[in-house]
Design a protein around this motif. Structure first.
Motif, PDB file in Angstrom:
ATOM      1  N   GLU A   4      62.740  11.852   5.034  1.00  0.00           N
ATOM      2  CA  GLU A   4      61.393  12.342   5.103  1.00  0.00           C
ATOM      3  C   GLU A   4      61.323  13.748   4.505  1.00  0.00           C
ATOM      4  OE1 GLU A   4      58.058  13.153   8.660  1.00  0.00           O
ATOM      5  OE2 GLU A   4      59.745  11.687   9.175  1.00  0.00           O
ATOM      6  N   LEU A   5      60.433  13.991   3.774  1.00  0.00           N
ATOM      7  CA  LEU A   5      60.217  15.305   3.032  1.00  0.00           C
ATOM      8  C   LEU A   5      59.954  16.345   4.150  1.00  0.00           C
ATOM      9  CD1 LEU A   5      57.577  14.573   0.257  1.00  0.00           C
ATOM     10  CD2 LEU A   5      60.009  14.905   0.133  1.00  0.00           C
ATOM     11  N   ASN A   6      60.646  17.452   4.033  1.00  0.00           N
ATOM     12  CA  ASN A   6      60.509  18.559   5.059  1.00  0.00           C
ATOM     13  C   ASN A   6      59.033  19.331   4.917  1.00  0.00           C
ATOM     14  OD1 ASN A   6      60.577  20.904   3.367  1.00  0.00           O
ATOM     15  ND2 ASN A   6      62.710  20.684   3.048  1.00  0.00           N
ATOM     16  N   ASP A   7      58.868  20.019   6.055  1.00  0.00           N
ATOM     17  CA  ASP A   7      57.548  20.571   6.234  1.00  0.00           C
ATOM     18  C   ASP A   7      57.192  21.535   4.776  1.00  0.00           C
ATOM     19  OD1 ASP A   7      57.124  19.254   8.547  1.00  0.00           O
ATOM     20  OD2 ASP A   7      57.854  20.894   9.655  1.00  0.00           O
ATOM     21  N   LYS A   8      58.234  22.363   4.385  1.00  0.00           N
ATOM     22  CA  LYS A   8      57.918  23.075   3.522  1.00  0.00           C
ATOM     23  C   LYS A   8      57.377  22.831   1.981  1.00  0.00           C
ATOM     24  CE  LYS A   8      62.627  24.601   2.195  1.00  0.00           C
ATOM     25  NZ  LYS A   8      63.605  25.453   2.310  1.00  0.00           N
ATOM     26  N   ILE A   9      57.907  21.355   1.949  1.00  0.00           N
ATOM     27  CA  ILE A   9      57.303  20.799   0.540  1.00  0.00           C
ATOM     28  C   ILE A   9      56.560  19.340   0.562  1.00  0.00           C
ATOM     29  CG2 ILE A   9      59.528  21.608  -0.697  1.00  0.00           C
ATOM     30  CD1 ILE A   9      60.820  18.874  -0.236  1.00  0.00           C
ATOM     31  N   LYS A  10      56.258  19.066   2.016  1.00  0.00           N
ATOM     32  CA  LYS A  10      55.571  17.712   2.253  1.00  0.00           C
ATOM     33  C   LYS A  10      54.356  17.707   1.534  1.00  0.00           C
ATOM     34  CE  LYS A  10      54.984  17.148   6.755  1.00  0.00           C
ATOM     35  NZ  LYS A  10      55.298  16.852   7.996  1.00  0.00           N
ATOM     36  N   ASN A  11      53.514  19.097   1.561  1.00  0.00           N
ATOM     37  CA  ASN A  11      52.264  18.903   1.337  1.00  0.00           C
ATOM     38  C   ASN A  11      51.962  19.661  -0.227  1.00  0.00           C
ATOM     39  OD1 ASN A  11      51.116  17.478   3.595  1.00  0.00           O
ATOM     40  ND2 ASN A  11      51.353  19.131   4.727  1.00  0.00           N
ATOM     41  N   LEU A  12      52.895  19.981  -0.458  1.00  0.00           N
ATOM     42  CA  LEU A  12      52.976  20.769  -1.974  1.00  0.00           C
ATOM     43  C   LEU A  12      52.384  19.877  -3.150  1.00  0.00           C
ATOM     44  CD1 LEU A  12      56.170  22.980  -2.346  1.00  0.00           C
ATOM     45  CD2 LEU A  12      53.797  23.511  -1.647  1.00  0.00           C
ATOM     46  N   VAL A  13      51.569  20.530  -4.108  1.00  0.00           N
ATOM     47  CA  VAL A  13      51.187  19.710  -5.246  1.00  0.00           C
ATOM     48  C   VAL A  13      51.755  20.478  -6.574  1.00  0.00           C
ATOM     49  CG1 VAL A  13      49.047  18.750  -4.259  1.00  0.00           C
ATOM     50  CG2 VAL A  13      48.797  20.819  -5.175  1.00  0.00           C
ATOM     51  N   PRO A  14      52.058  19.690  -7.392  1.00  0.00           N
ATOM     52  CA  PRO A  14      52.762  20.436  -8.614  1.00  0.00           C
ATOM     53  C   PRO A  14      51.355  21.177  -9.229  1.00  0.00           C
ATOM     54  CG  PRO A  14      52.950  17.900  -8.884  1.00  0.00           C
ATOM     55  CD  PRO A  14      52.053  18.095  -7.580  1.00  0.00           C
ATOM     56  N   TYR A  15      52.118  22.353 -10.037  1.00  0.00           N
ATOM     57  CA  TYR A  15      51.024  23.320 -10.438  1.00  0.00           C
ATOM     58  C   TYR A  15      50.405  22.870 -11.488  1.00  0.00           C
ATOM     59  CZ  TYR A  15      49.990  27.598 -12.969  1.00  0.00           C
ATOM     60  OH  TYR A  15      49.093  28.408 -13.714  1.00  0.00           O
TER      61      TYR A  15
END
Ligand SMILES: *Cc1c(COP(=O)(O)O)cnc(C)c1O
Length: 353
Positions: A4-15
């Motif tokens: 499972e993607l960790n919390d710090k990257i889970k909701n990131l969207v590419p620039y």
């Protein structure tokens, strides 16, 4: 089995830079002028001489010498990154230990905080005053009382266009037990007098960033430079990935910085055009309510206005791209003609409101 993607990257969207084709691009603080025939001939020769079957020079020796010569410094103080962006990430991850506090001055370049979130360093914020200036004494007080391990800020600043003086920067660096990363991406437009690039050997807690992306008109090459004393430089060089700067960019960058008069003249033109843009916007400020234009030491003008989003959308519909940032807009300086067209469109927008 699962991951499972960790919390710090889970909701990131590419620039996502502004997409689409615009006839006028004043949104990214790039140099409006492309390479001319002289520079394109230089590119042909430089690329022709690249050994494509070999790895690049890991220490970028020729490029560092050429960059150092342009600014009148020692190449031993210089490390090259794949854009300053890579250097920001590198410094924040390697020069801070896990959990060490990082400080930014807001508003400033958003990547500083973003990388801090990836490296798991809590990011504190120093809030600039209503004119978007930094009170250096207050900043020093904050760093020392809150156990800050590193400060990173741009001088002059993107997006505000404001800058502190050399003596203010010196006072700051001398008064704190923290690493100070001074991002001088726009210093070429401000003044060499206010740069600390020639003074890095006097400090063990200073790293300066420069880039080829703005005044040097070479954003495509992805060349960023860290300037620091030799101990700090050795550490940066040791933690970077060995082949971070490709041979093509090294070869072109090496030749680019040799065109001193050409580059300095072009910087002069950009500064003049920025002044024109500022003056035109300042005239509007006098006539329009809720339209505050900040002075600038860079190649763009920052404006605070309640109708920022409407204006940004109006210009976009006219194929003019500027940067919308909440209650602010940021307009990069262009050619005289681009500025003219943009000001005309802003006037139209204002008269139609
Ligand atoms: C544009 C900019 C840079 C340049 O980044 P590169 O990765 O070298 O293109 C660095 N810092 C600030 C504040 C900028 O606005």
């Amino acid at each position: 089995m699962s991951y499972e993607l960790n919390d710090k990257i889970k909701n990131l969207v590419p620039y996502e830079p502004i997409a689409g084709n615009y006839s006028i691009r004043l949104d990214a603080n790039e140099c409006t002028f492309g390479y001319d025939n002289m520079l394109m001939d230089m590119v042909d020769t430089a690329v022709h001489n690249v050994d494509f079957n070999r790895y690049p020079d890991p220490v970028c020796l020729e490029l560092r010498k050429s960059f150092a010569d342009f600014y009148g410094i020692d190449y031993k103080n210089v490390t090259v990154g794949n854009g300053s962006d890579e250097l920001i990430f590198l410094i924040e991850s390697a020069f801070l230990k896990k959990g060490d506090k990082l400080l930014t001055a807001v508003p400033d370049f958003s990547m500083y905080e973003f990388y801090g979130s990836i490296t798991e360093n809590p990011c504190e914020r120093y809030n600039k005053d209503e004119n978007l200036n930094i009170d250096v004494d207050k900043l020093i007080e904050k760093i020392n009382s809150e156990n800050i391990k590193a400060l990173i800020f741009s001088n002059p600043c993107n997006p505000t266009g404001q800058g502190i003086t050399k003596s203010e920067a010196e006072k700051l660096i001398k008064s704190v037990n923290a690493l100070v990363v001074l991002d001088e991406a726009y210093m070429d437009f401000y003044s060499p007098e206010h740069s600390l690039i020639k003074d890095v050997n006097d400090y063990d807690n200073l790293i300066i960033f420069r880039t080829a992306s703005k005044a040097l008109g070479s954003a495509a090459l992805r060349l960023g430079f860290a300037v620091a004393n030799e101990t700090v430089s050795r550490a940066i060089s040791a933690v970077k990935s060995p082949y971070n700067v490709n041979s093509i960019s090294q070869a072109i960058g090496t030749q680019l910085y040799k065109n001193k008069d050409f580059l300095n003249n072009r910087i002069k033109t950009i500064v003049e055009n920025t002044k024109t843009l500022y003056n035109e916007l300042k005239e509007l400020e006098a006539k329009v309510e809720d339209f505050k234009v900040y002075p600038t030491k860079t190649n763009f003008v920052f404006v605070k206005t309640a109708f920022s989003k409407e204006l940004w959308e109006y210009l976009k519909a006219q194929s003019i791209a500027i940067r919308w940032m909440g209650e602010y807009i940021r307009i990069t300086s262009g050619t005289a003609e681009e500025i003219n067209t943009t000001i005309k469109a802003i006037n139209e927008f204002l008269s139609e409101r």
